[in-house]
Enzyme design. Sequence first.
Site, short mmCIF file in Angstrom:
data_model
loop_
_atom_site.label_atom_id
_atom_site.label_comp_id
_atom_site.label_asym_id
_atom_site.label_seq_id
_atom_site.Cartn_x
_atom_site.Cartn_y
_atom_site.Cartn_z
N THR A 2 0.85 -1.19 0.00
CA THR A 2 0.00 0.00 0.00
C THR A 2 0.88 1.23 0.00
O THR A 2 1.14 1.84 1.03
CB THR A 2 -0.91 -0.01 1.23
OG1 THR A 2 -0.10 -0.14 2.42
CG2 THR A 2 -1.87 -1.17 1.19
N CYS A 3 1.32 1.65 -1.17
CA CYS A 3 2.38 2.65 -1.31
C CYS A 3 1.83 3.95 -1.88
O CYS A 3 0.65 4.10 -2.14
CB CYS A 3 3.48 2.11 -2.22
SG CYS A 3 4.04 0.45 -1.76
#
Length: 459
Positions: A2-3
């Site tokens: 989850t960047c």
Amino acid sequence: MTCTTFLVGKKASLDGTTLIARNEDGGDKPNPQRFVVINPENQPKHYRSITTACEFDLPENPLSYTSTPDADSSYGIWAAAGINSENVAMTATETSTTNSRILGLDPYVETGLGEEDFTTITLPYIQSAREGVERMGQLLEEYGTYESNGMAFSDKDEIWWLETLGGHQWAAIRIPDDAYVIAPNRLNIDWYDFESSDTIYSTGLKEFIDKNKLNPDFDGYNLRHIFGSSTIKDTRYNNPRAWYVQNYFSPETTGNDDPFNQDLPFICHANRKISIEEIKFVMSSHYENTAYDPYSTTSSAAEQKLIRPIGLNRNLELHVLQIRDNIDKKLAGIHWLAFGPNSFNSLVPFYARVSDTPTCYRDTKADFDPTKMYWLTTMTAVLGDSNFQGYVDKRDNFDLNTMAKLRALQNETDKVSDQSLEAVNEKLAQIALTAQTELLGKMVISGSNHMKLRFDFND
């Protein structure tokens, strides 16, 4: 992962260089990271994914490259990002979204490739950003993927962004030289020209869209509308990150008052040239000067928890991959790196054309060890979170002074190409490690005066 990804074309950056950056984020528990160089003799000749057991032979004559793998390799390499010895950079991946219409036609491939694999099987074998897109596309069409992802490639001239679209389909676009992109965890490419020389895509992609009647728009092709999502989760988890960054860099053209907007633009143009320091700020941001800041002293608890910040406890590392022009090729690639949550760390400009990396970045272990930078910065962030307003001035002074020292050493190094860049990187690491240790010490001393377990008594 989850960047959050941020891309800056060479005419949009302060010093005329290409910049691709990403926060590599994980779960709520720490996932220690290492900074290493993979030399040709250490690159596998046969690759096998731990996640899916997908396996195949790799090409001969790999290039060396920097990377930031997990300290615990039991789940795979997860190389994340790096710069190879031909000064080509890659960051992978930005986990993205899709929809049931697409997966019904081109389902994920459970035995295919994913984030664990992409950098290791691509970066050592490419001579340009465009070659990176072409190799990645060929691998996706042959082996498929089990997830939706976005990834970036850059060299001294170009930046390309590629997104997977289902199990085998994909599309890539060249980022204009004068533009920037902020990409959260959604499918990000919007308007797409299949006839442009600045787009590359999977075989038959346009025909796939037309044949299956997937395009909801009356005119043009918006890949986000076709292949992406538009959910309530997007309004709280993804869109606000793009909203905040676009309001910061281009309020006149892309700014608005709606953090939940589903149609924020993909390609943006800033009202000024963008610096490394500003990239660090936005990649660390938690909606400062808005009601959504979790550290706000004026907004409600509900507002502070409503939307997902960019900088948060799940930041594992931030890299900014810079490819410079008009300088010796040996010095051109800079792998800027910050470990741990971005609220209390600093970027370090490591030279990429090296054979080894500093031990305090290289030898991170899965167990806590404050002599290693990942654990030191994580510990600092945990303490800082307990009283952000009490520590933020110390953080800001640390960031200013540390970056000045690092830039001074970099400026001196750039004047002489014939020197040991491994030794220079060690000096850079020691500047950063010393400064981080001093910051933590000042915070501990200050914080001890504000402990709840205290009693004032004059004797």
